[in-house]
Scaffold this motif. Structure first.
Motif, PDB file in Angstrom:
ATOM      1  N   THR A   1       0.842  -1.198   0.000  1.00 16.68           N
ATOM      2  CA  THR A   1       0.000   0.000   0.000  1.00 16.68           C
ATOM      3  C   THR A   1       0.874   1.243   0.000  1.00 16.68           C
ATOM      4  OG1 THR A   1      -1.625  -1.192   1.330  1.00 16.68           O
ATOM      5  CG2 THR A   1      -1.896   1.185   1.180  1.00 16.68           C
ATOM      6  N   SER A   2       0.374   2.299  -0.602  1.00 20.29           N
ATOM      7  CA  SER A   2       1.007   3.609  -0.494  1.00 20.29           C
ATOM      8  C   SER A   2      -0.075   4.664  -0.610  1.00 20.29           C
ATOM      9  CB  SER A   2       2.086   3.821  -1.568  1.00 20.29           C
ATOM     10  OG  SER A   2       1.557   3.625  -2.868  1.00 20.29           O
ATOM     11  N   VAL A   3       0.225   5.855  -0.088  1.00 24.68           N
ATOM     12  CA  VAL A   3      -0.713   6.979  -0.131  1.00 24.68           C
ATOM     13  C   VAL A   3      -0.058   8.100  -0.911  1.00 24.68           C
ATOM     14  CG1 VAL A   3      -2.057   8.633   1.216  1.00 24.68           C
ATOM     15  CG2 VAL A   3      -1.688   6.318   2.095  1.00 24.68           C
ATOM     16  N   TRP A   4      -0.809   8.673  -1.843  1.00 25.84           N
ATOM     17  CA  TRP A   4      -0.295   9.695  -2.744  1.00 25.84           C
ATOM     18  C   TRP A   4      -1.140  10.956  -2.637  1.00 25.84           C
ATOM     19  CZ3 TRP A   4       3.835   8.670  -6.270  1.00 25.84           C
ATOM     20  CH2 TRP A   4       4.306   7.367  -6.215  1.00 25.84           C
ATOM     21  N   PHE A   5      -0.485  12.101  -2.802  1.00 29.99           N
ATOM     22  CA  PHE A   5      -1.178  13.386  -2.835  1.00 29.99           C
ATOM     23  C   PHE A   5      -1.099  13.932  -4.257  1.00 29.99           C
ATOM     24  CE2 PHE A   5      -0.977  18.111  -2.387  1.00 29.99           C
ATOM     25  CZ  PHE A   5      -2.296  18.289  -2.000  1.00 29.99           C
ATOM     26  N   ARG A   6      -2.262  14.235  -4.827  1.00 26.45           N
ATOM     27  CA  ARG A   6      -2.313  14.836  -6.160  1.00 26.45           C
ATOM     28  C   ARG A   6      -2.484  16.342  -6.000  1.00 26.45           C
ATOM     29  NH1 ARG A   6      -7.423  13.475  -9.595  1.00 26.45           N
ATOM     30  NH2 ARG A   6      -8.250  15.070  -8.202  1.00 26.45           N
ATOM     31  N   ASP A   7      -1.503  17.119  -6.462  1.00 29.22           N
ATOM     32  CA  ASP A   7      -1.611  18.569  -6.321  1.00 29.22           C
ATOM     33  C   ASP A   7      -2.509  19.126  -7.423  1.00 29.22           C
ATOM     34  OD1 ASP A   7      -0.110  19.014  -8.696  1.00 29.22           O
ATOM     35  OD2 ASP A   7       1.774  19.008  -7.590  1.00 29.22           O
ATOM     36  N   ARG A   8      -2.649  20.444  -7.450  1.00 38.04           N
ATOM     37  CA  ARG A   8      -3.592  21.047  -8.385  1.00 38.04           C
ATOM     38  C   ARG A   8      -3.106  21.038  -9.830  1.00 38.04           C
ATOM     39  NH1 ARG A   8      -4.820  26.710  -6.205  1.00 38.04           N
ATOM     40  NH2 ARG A   8      -2.637  26.610  -5.600  1.00 38.04           N
ATOM     41  N   SER A   9      -1.861  20.687 -10.051  1.00 37.34           N
ATOM     42  CA  SER A   9      -1.362  20.566 -11.419  1.00 37.34           C
ATOM     43  C   SER A   9      -1.346  19.109 -11.877  1.00 37.34           C
ATOM     44  CB  SER A   9       0.046  21.168 -11.525  1.00 37.34           C
ATOM     45  OG  SER A   9       0.964  20.418 -10.745  1.00 37.34           O
ATOM     46  N   GLU A  10      -2.045  18.258 -11.132  1.00 31.46           N
ATOM     47  CA  GLU A  10      -2.192  16.837 -11.465  1.00 31.46           C
ATOM     48  C   GLU A  10      -0.901  16.043 -11.286  1.00 31.46           C
ATOM     49  OE1 GLU A  10      -5.207  15.508 -12.332  1.00 31.46           O
ATOM     50  OE2 GLU A  10      -6.030  17.489 -11.949  1.00 31.46           O
ATOM     51  N   ARG A  11       0.029  16.544 -10.493  1.00 30.87           N
ATOM     52  CA  ARG A  11       1.226  15.775 -10.182  1.00 30.87           C
ATOM     53  C   ARG A  11       0.989  14.985  -8.891  1.00 30.87           C
ATOM     54  NH1 ARG A  11       5.946  16.685 -12.863  1.00 30.87           N
ATOM     55  NH2 ARG A  11       5.942  18.392 -14.373  1.00 30.87           N
ATOM     56  N   TYR A  12       1.578  13.802  -8.835  1.00 32.32           N
ATOM     57  CA  TYR A  12       1.390  12.922  -7.689  1.00 32.32           C
ATOM     58  C   TYR A  12       2.655  12.867  -6.851  1.00 32.32           C
ATOM     59  CZ  TYR A  12      -2.987  11.313  -9.700  1.00 32.32           C
ATOM     60  OH  TYR A  12      -4.260  11.266 -10.180  1.00 32.32           O
ATOM     61  N   HIS A  13       2.450  12.907  -5.529  1.00 31.30           N
ATOM     62  CA  HIS A  13       3.555  12.877  -4.578  1.00 31.30           C
ATOM     63  C   HIS A  13       3.280  11.775  -3.561  1.00 31.30           C
ATOM     64  CE1 HIS A  13       4.467  17.110  -5.905  1.00 31.30           C
ATOM     65  NE2 HIS A  13       3.161  17.112  -6.041  1.00 31.30           N
ATOM     66  N   ARG A  14       4.212  10.868  -3.405  1.00 32.05           N
ATOM     67  CA  ARG A  14       4.046   9.803  -2.413  1.00 32.05           C
ATOM     68  C   ARG A  14       4.320  10.389  -1.029  1.00 32.05           C
ATOM     69  NH1 ARG A  14       6.554   5.657   0.438  1.00 32.05           N
ATOM     70  NH2 ARG A  14       5.611   3.586   0.213  1.00 32.05           N
ATOM     71  N   ILE A  15       3.317  10.321  -0.137  1.00 31.84           N
ATOM     72  CA  ILE A  15       3.464  10.965   1.168  1.00 31.84           C
ATOM     73  C   ILE A  15       3.383   9.994   2.340  1.00 31.84           C
ATOM     74  CG2 ILE A  15       2.639  13.207   0.344  1.00 31.84           C
ATOM     75  CD1 ILE A  15      -0.072  12.579   1.578  1.00 31.84           C
ATOM     76  N   ALA A  16       2.997   8.746   2.097  1.00 29.61           N
ATOM     77  CA  ALA A  16       2.924   7.780   3.196  1.00 29.61           C
ATOM     78  C   ALA A  16       2.967   6.371   2.642  1.00 29.61           C
ATOM     79  CB  ALA A  16       1.663   7.984   4.035  1.00 29.61           C
ATOM     80  N   GLY A  17       3.436   5.450   3.493  1.00 28.81           N
ATOM     81  CA  GLY A  17       3.556   4.069   3.072  1.00 28.81           C
ATOM     82  C   GLY A  17       2.352   3.216   3.368  1.00 28.81           C
ATOM     83  N   SER A  18       1.359   3.782   4.054  1.00 30.36           N
ATOM     84  CA  SER A  18       0.144   3.044   4.373  1.00 30.36           C
ATOM     85  C   SER A  18      -0.924   4.031   4.807  1.00 30.36           C
ATOM     86  CB  SER A  18       0.383   2.023   5.488  1.00 30.36           C
ATOM     87  OG  SER A  18       0.670   2.689   6.713  1.00 30.36           O
ATOM     88  N   PHE A  19      -2.176   3.568   4.833  1.00 33.11           N
ATOM     89  CA  PHE A  19      -3.254   4.428   5.314  1.00 33.11           C
ATOM     90  C   PHE A  19      -3.043   4.768   6.778  1.00 33.11           C
ATOM     91  CE2 PHE A  19      -7.283   4.622   7.672  1.00 33.11           C
ATOM     92  CZ  PHE A  19      -7.778   5.814   7.158  1.00 33.11           C
ATOM     93  N   THR A  20      -2.589   3.794   7.574  1.00 40.44           N
ATOM     94  CA  THR A  20      -2.358   4.037   8.996  1.00 40.44           C
ATOM     95  C   THR A  20      -1.326   5.142   9.194  1.00 40.44           C
ATOM     96  OG1 THR A  20      -2.898   1.741   9.528  1.00 40.44           O
ATOM     97  CG2 THR A  20      -1.652   2.990  11.175  1.00 40.44           C
ATOM     98  N   GLU A  21      -0.245   5.082   8.418  1.00 38.88           N
ATOM     99  CA  GLU A  21       0.778   6.128   8.516  1.00 38.88           C
ATOM    100  C   GLU A  21       0.212   7.480   8.114  1.00 38.88           C
ATOM    101  OE1 GLU A  21       4.984   7.448   6.368  1.00 38.88           O
ATOM    102  OE2 GLU A  21       4.323   5.354   6.251  1.00 38.88           O
ATOM    103  N   TYR A  22      -0.605   7.500   7.062  1.00 44.50           N
ATOM    104  CA  TYR A  22      -1.214   8.762   6.629  1.00 44.50           C
ATOM    105  C   TYR A  22      -2.121   9.330   7.708  1.00 44.50           C
ATOM    106  CZ  TYR A  22      -4.283  12.082   4.410  1.00 44.50           C
ATOM    107  OH  TYR A  22      -5.004  13.210   4.144  1.00 44.50           O
ATOM    108  N   PHE A  23      -2.916   8.469   8.337  1.00 47.54           N
ATOM    109  CA  PHE A  23      -3.839   8.931   9.376  1.00 47.54           C
ATOM    110  C   PHE A  23      -3.072   9.599  10.514  1.00 47.54           C
ATOM    111  CE2 PHE A  23      -6.496   8.553  13.125  1.00 47.54           C
ATOM    112  CZ  PHE A  23      -7.761   8.874  12.656  1.00 47.54           C
ATOM    113  N   ARG A  24      -1.965   9.000  10.915  1.00 48.59           N
ATOM    114  CA  ARG A  24      -1.154   9.585  11.978  1.00 48.59           C
ATOM    115  C   ARG A  24      -0.552  10.924  11.556  1.00 48.59           C
ATOM    116  NH1 ARG A  24       0.680   6.297  16.226  1.00 48.59           N
ATOM    117  NH2 ARG A  24      -0.293   4.248  16.291  1.00 48.59           N
ATOM    118  N   LEU A  25      -0.118  11.017  10.306  1.00 46.05           N
ATOM    119  CA  LEU A  25       0.411  12.282   9.803  1.00 46.05           C
ATOM    120  C   LEU A  25      -0.671  13.358   9.773  1.00 46.05           C
ATOM    121  CD1 LEU A  25       2.670  10.968   6.902  1.00 46.05           C
ATOM    122  CD2 LEU A  25       3.459  12.242   8.910  1.00 46.05           C
ATOM    123  N   MET A  26      -1.871  12.994   9.389  1.00 44.74           N
ATOM    124  CA  MET A  26      -2.979  13.936   9.354  1.00 44.74           C
ATOM    125  C   MET A  26      -3.248  14.493  10.750  1.00 44.74           C
ATOM    126  SD  MET A  26      -6.910  13.244   8.075  1.00 44.74           S
ATOM    127  CE  MET A  26      -7.164  11.912   9.274  1.00 44.74           C
TER     128      MET A  26
END
Length: 279
Positions: free
Chosen positions: A150-175
């Motif tokens: 699993t990985s979590v990606w952020f799509r910015d407003r120019s449609e570019r994707y950035h990998r920001i977390a290695g799992s949903f659990t990691e993303y939730f903690r970052l949020m």
């Protein structure tokens, strides 16, 4: 049309959400200037419904996200600040409910190049991306996985994707660690925070600016996280969120505790992220 007000949350349910967010709800209510901390309670989905969603959309949800939806069907935790005597919404920690999940068709652009090997990328994802937060129009947070990787990606407003977390659990903690400040996901990209977002961080989460500046993504809360069994917390939230057959057993209609604060002198900030990325 204004958004419908979230239903009141009883004290026990509020305390459980406080445990789920590692003490953030109570921490926000104690911070000067923050008011109107709200949690929108949701009932869990059934395993058969998740299976039906995956079959219909031909997508496999990550295991940790499915476990989350099976106990808490999404989350919406918001907080405001007082400016000129009025509550101004600022932070929002949101995860789509199952009915809001959508599959994103992320196909390579005509000008695709080798640029996307590291960092900011435009990619074709297989299995497909699933959006879990639309970020109020300032981007989108998506998960991709096959049930194992699993990985979590952020799509910015120019449609570019950035990998920001290695799992949903990691993303939730970052949020949670970033307090849901608008545009916080940009801190984990090469674009960086907008000046307005950085101002909110200076005021309410200055330690995150230091951590992010060092290139760290580890969850390092600014308040001590209480020791708790999160699986039991999720189970109890599910029990309290389910509609009761008897009105006498329904949760009491007490609102989330709110702490009044003196009006701030700053002008109302915009949620628009000032980036060089093309909208």
């Amino acid at each position: 049309m204004d958004k419908a007000e979230p239903p009141p949350v009883d004290q026990e349910l509020r305390d459980l959400y406080n445990g789920l967010t590692m003490g953030l709800v109570a921490s926000l209510e104690k911070r000067p200037g923050i008011v109107d901390v709200r949690v929108r309670p949701t009932a869990a989905v059934m395993s058969s419904h998740l299976g039906g969603w995956e079959s219909t959309h031909r997508a496999v949800l990550p295991t940790d996200l499915k476990n989350y939806l099976l106990t808490v069907n999404g989350m919406d935790l918001c907080w405001s600040v007082t400016i000129a005597g009025a509550a101004c919404p600022v932070g929002r920690m949101h995860v789509h409910a199952m009915s809001e999940l959508s599959v994103i068709d992320a196909r390579p652009p005509a000008d695709a190049s080798e640029e996307g090997c590291v960092g900011s990328v435009r990619l074709f994802f297989s299995p497909p991306l699933v959006e879990i937060d639309a970020c109020d129009g300032d981007g989108a947070v998506c998960v991709v996985g096959d049930g194992r990787d699993t990985s979590v990606w952020f799509r910015d407003r120019s449609e570019r994707y950035h990998r920001i977390a290695g799992s949903f659990t990691e993303y939730f903690r970052l949020m949670v660690a970033h307090l849901g400040i608008p545009g916080w996901q940009y801190a984990l990209t090469s674009i960086g925070l907008s000046p307005i977002a950085a101002q909110w961080f200076h005021q309410y989460a200055p330690s995150r600016l230091v951590i992010n500046a060092q290139g760290l993504k580890a969850f390092e809360p600014t308040v001590a996280a209480p020791s708790a069994d999160l699986s039991k917390i999720l189970q109890r939230i599910n029990e309290l969120s389910m509609p009761s057959a008897s009105p006498s057993k329904a949760p009491s209609a007490s609102s989330v505790a709110r702490r009044p604060a003196a009006p701030a002198s700053a002008s109302t900030p915009s949620r628009t992220n000032s980036t060089s990325a093309k909208a």
